[in-house]
Design a protein around this motif. Structure first.
Motif, short mmCIF file in Angstrom:
data_model
loop_
_atom_site.label_atom_id
_atom_site.label_comp_id
_atom_site.label_asym_id
_atom_site.label_seq_id
_atom_site.Cartn_x
_atom_site.Cartn_y
_atom_site.Cartn_z
N MET A 25 14.91 28.56 0.20
CA MET A 25 15.84 29.51 -0.42
C MET A 25 17.18 29.51 0.27
SD MET A 25 13.78 32.94 -1.35
CE MET A 25 15.13 34.09 -1.16
N LYS A 26 18.24 29.48 -0.54
CA LYS A 26 19.59 29.41 0.04
C LYS A 26 19.87 30.64 0.91
CE LYS A 26 24.28 28.28 -1.27
NZ LYS A 26 25.31 28.43 -2.28
N PHE A 27 20.59 30.41 2.00
CA PHE A 27 20.94 31.45 2.98
C PHE A 27 19.72 32.03 3.69
CE2 PHE A 27 24.57 31.84 -0.06
CZ PHE A 27 25.47 31.19 0.78
N LEU A 28 18.63 31.30 3.64
CA LEU A 28 17.44 31.75 4.35
C LEU A 28 16.82 30.56 5.07
CD1 LEU A 28 16.46 34.64 4.44
CD2 LEU A 28 14.77 34.09 2.71
N GLU B 214 17.77 27.51 5.64
CA GLU B 214 18.55 26.69 6.58
C GLU B 214 18.63 27.33 7.96
OE1 GLU B 214 19.64 28.17 3.78
OE2 GLU B 214 21.81 28.31 3.69
N TYR B 215 18.39 28.64 8.01
CA TYR B 215 18.41 29.31 9.32
C TYR B 215 17.05 29.26 10.02
CZ TYR B 215 22.85 30.88 7.56
OH TYR B 215 24.12 30.89 7.06
N HIS C 119 20.98 44.35 9.78
CA HIS C 119 21.05 45.06 8.50
C HIS C 119 21.54 46.49 8.65
CE1 HIS C 119 18.08 41.86 6.91
NE2 HIS C 119 19.33 41.48 6.79
N VAL D 115 17.32 30.74 13.85
CA VAL D 115 18.62 30.25 14.30
C VAL D 115 19.54 31.43 14.64
CG1 VAL D 115 20.70 28.99 13.61
CG2 VAL D 115 18.45 28.06 13.05
N ASP D 116 19.49 32.48 13.81
CA ASP D 116 20.29 33.68 14.10
C ASP D 116 19.93 34.24 15.48
OD1 ASP D 116 21.62 33.89 11.59
OD2 ASP D 116 19.81 34.75 10.71
N TYR E 288 25.98 37.82 13.00
CA TYR E 288 25.52 37.81 11.60
C TYR E 288 26.71 37.98 10.66
CZ TYR E 288 21.62 38.92 8.33
OH TYR E 288 20.67 38.93 7.34
N THR E 289 27.74 37.14 10.83
CA THR E 289 28.99 37.36 10.11
C THR E 289 28.87 37.14 8.61
OG1 THR E 289 29.59 35.10 10.68
CG2 THR E 289 30.55 36.85 12.03
N ARG E 290 27.82 36.44 8.18
CA ARG E 290 27.72 36.23 6.73
C ARG E 290 27.36 37.52 5.99
NH1 ARG E 290 23.27 34.06 9.14
NH2 ARG E 290 21.20 34.32 8.21
N MET E 291 26.83 38.50 6.70
CA MET E 291 26.43 39.75 6.06
C MET E 291 27.19 40.97 6.59
SD MET E 291 24.02 38.78 4.03
CE MET E 291 22.67 37.61 3.84
N SER F 168 25.17 44.03 0.50
CA SER F 168 26.24 43.17 0.97
C SER F 168 26.32 41.94 0.07
CB SER F 168 25.95 42.75 2.42
OG SER F 168 27.00 42.00 2.95
N ASP G 202 28.93 36.25 2.56
CA ASP G 202 30.19 35.56 2.77
C ASP G 202 29.86 34.08 3.01
OD1 ASP G 202 32.49 34.38 3.92
OD2 ASP G 202 33.19 36.37 4.59
N GLU H 285 31.52 32.26 6.02
CA GLU H 285 30.97 32.68 7.31
C GLU H 285 29.57 32.11 7.50
OE1 GLU H 285 32.16 34.23 9.89
OE2 GLU H 285 34.13 34.62 9.06
N ALA H 286 28.86 31.92 6.39
CA ALA H 286 27.49 31.43 6.48
C ALA H 286 27.43 30.07 7.18
CB ALA H 286 26.87 31.34 5.10
#
Ligand code: SF4
Lengths: 371, 94
Positions: A1-4, A6-7, A194, A223-224, A247-250, B57, B60, B63-64
């Motif tokens: 799942m994207k954004f999940l 890969e981390y 969160h 990874v985070d 966690y800059t993407r969120m 949210s 971004d 940023e990802a």
């Protein structure tokens, strides 16, 4: 799942680990505040991978674990004595109250429903105008907007048969309580990604300064977590104590302003009892007077005797980072996920349950026992 | 309990007498409803972080990437620093 997924890449984890090994020089104790992070650290074997200089301790960030016994008893009382439709997130169901859990009350015939969202409870209230519907509103700041929204929706629709039983807790006062404890060993915090998605970082700046602790707002995937730990160690080795966001993407520094406004409108800070820890001043939310009509505690005058905790449970020390689950004499013996004595053994985000399910400690203990 | 996961907004419509924007969000193929009241700027195709039925949210996407470039940037910074150590300082005695 994207954004999940890969981390979760083991190769990236390995590269972070390498960098961490090259950076760390001194022993450090780092606390991850959030139970979701505890779960991920244990499940992904990160605790076993870390350089020996780094000790992770597990914070009080499992809302299910810190919900007071009394409130669980109240929820059961509402369902059994008042005949309400009691709605709850699934995690709360097996937490032992002083006599029984919600799950046992359900088996005994109480109308208890497991929901994914408090917004569904509003719908149930709309569909059952002749019944009272109560949502058991537990959670940290992350969950506050959803619980607040449910009340706002009910008010907009003129629903008078909906209310919430509030057990909201807040992270910054818990960090203060941990740092003010003379036994604390914590050198740095991974703050809960969160929670900060909602609240931003403004509450954490003064804490980092006052206690001279780096605070890194971190996500939940392997990874985070590795990056968050590296960022904390880099600060520690340089003698810095700043708030940083991994966690800059969120997370934006200001948080989610719509959510903050909504929380402010519906809730106000109040003292809260944290199960197994203590009463912490201004560490939770309650509904404002304007929303009293949707407050289950005010709507149904509940008067129950004070509940007794299991005396031998050391959950408080575990959630303050002073002890580890396997240092509890009950761990894996009298206390197991099927027969929990304390809340951290119930929720999958509780430190005791996380250790029980995933860690090889049990096997090691068995070996020691048979040797 | 505090689980929040990112999913892709498939479509948006209104509910609760037209007052609430709700999205259908796909989490790797599993589709659930989420309120967009906390992220009014979210649009179809965006990835949103959803917690207990509420999007909190919008991811971004730039940023990802940073988690993956962070190590390289760190490495480059260190190299610069090391090179600086060997360069003569302003007075020319290095
Ligand atoms: S192992 Fe059980 S009894 Fe011991 S601290 Fe954890 S929950 Fe409490």
């Amino acid at each position: 799942m994207k954004f999940l997924s890969e981390y979760r890449d083991p190769e990236v984890v390995a590269r972070y680990l390498e960098r961490l090994r090259a950076t760390v020089r001194h022993p450090w104790t780092i606390m991850e505040v959030c139970g979701g992070q505890t779960h991920s650290l244990v499940k992904n074997g990160i605790l076993d991978m870390l350089p020996k200089e780094i000790t992770m301790v597990h914070g009080p960030g499992c809302p299910v674990c810190v919900t007071p016994l009394e409130l669980i008893d109240k929820a059961i009382w509402l369902a059994e004595e008042k005949g309400v439709i009691l709605c709850s997130f699934g995690d709360m169901l097996r937490v032992p109250g002083s006599k029984k859990s919600l799950l046992e009350a359900k088996a005994d015939g109480a109308d208890i429903r497991i929901l994914y969202s408090p917004l569904e409870a509003v719908r149930i209230a709309q569909e059952n105008p002749e019944r009272e519907v109560v949502f058991f509103a537990v959670g940290f700041e992350t969950t506050a907007p959803a619980n607040a929204l449910s009340v706002v929706h009910a008010r907009r629709m003129g629903l008078t048969n909906y209310s919430i039983l509030v057990s909201h807790v807040l992270v910054p006062p818990a960090i203060e309580a941990i740092m003010d404890d003379p036994d604390t060993r914590v050198n740095a915090f991974l703050a809960a990604g969160h929670v900060c998605t909602i609240m931003g970082t403004h509450e954490y700046e003064p804490l980092a300064q006052r206690y001279k602790v780096p605070i890194v707002v971190t996500g939940f995937e392997p990874v985070d977590l590795m990056q968050g730990i590296l960022m904390a160690v880099q600060q520690l080795e340089k003698g810095e104590a700043r708030v940083e966001i991994q966690y800059t993407r969120m997370v934006r520094p200001e948080g989610n302003l719509n959510a903050r406004k909504l929380i402010e409108e519906v809730f106000e800070p109040t003292d809260r009892w944290w199960r197994g820890i203590a009463s912490i001043p201004q560490s939770g939310y309650r509904l404002r007077d304007e929303y009293a009509a949707w407050d289950a505690e005010r709507k149904f005058a509940v008067d129950l005797p004070a509940a007794q905790e299991e005396a031998s449970c050391i959950a408080g020390d575990i959630m303050k980072g002073i002890k580890k689950p396997h240092e509890c004499p009950n761990f894996g013996t009298r206390c197991k996920p099927e027969t929990p004595l304390g809340a951290p053994m119930v929720s999958s985000e509780g430190a005791c349950a996380a250790y029980y399910h995933f860690s090889n400690l049990i096997n090691e203990m068995d070996q020691v026992a048979t040797e | 309990m505090c689980l929040a996961i990112p999913g892709k907004v498939l479509s948006i419509d209104t509910q609760y007498d037209g007052r609430v924007r709700m999205a259908r969000v796909s989490f790797g193929g599993i589709v659930k409803e989420a309120s967009l009241e906390m992220v009014p700027h979210a649009k179809v195709g965006d990835y949103v972080l959803v917690h207990v039925g509420v999007a909190i949210s919008v991811v971004d996407e730039e940023e990802a990437q940073r988690t993956f470039t962070y190590l390289r940037e760190m490495g480059e910074l260190d190299e610069l620093r090391e090179i600086n150590d060997y360069l003569p300082d302003e007075k020319g005695n290095g």
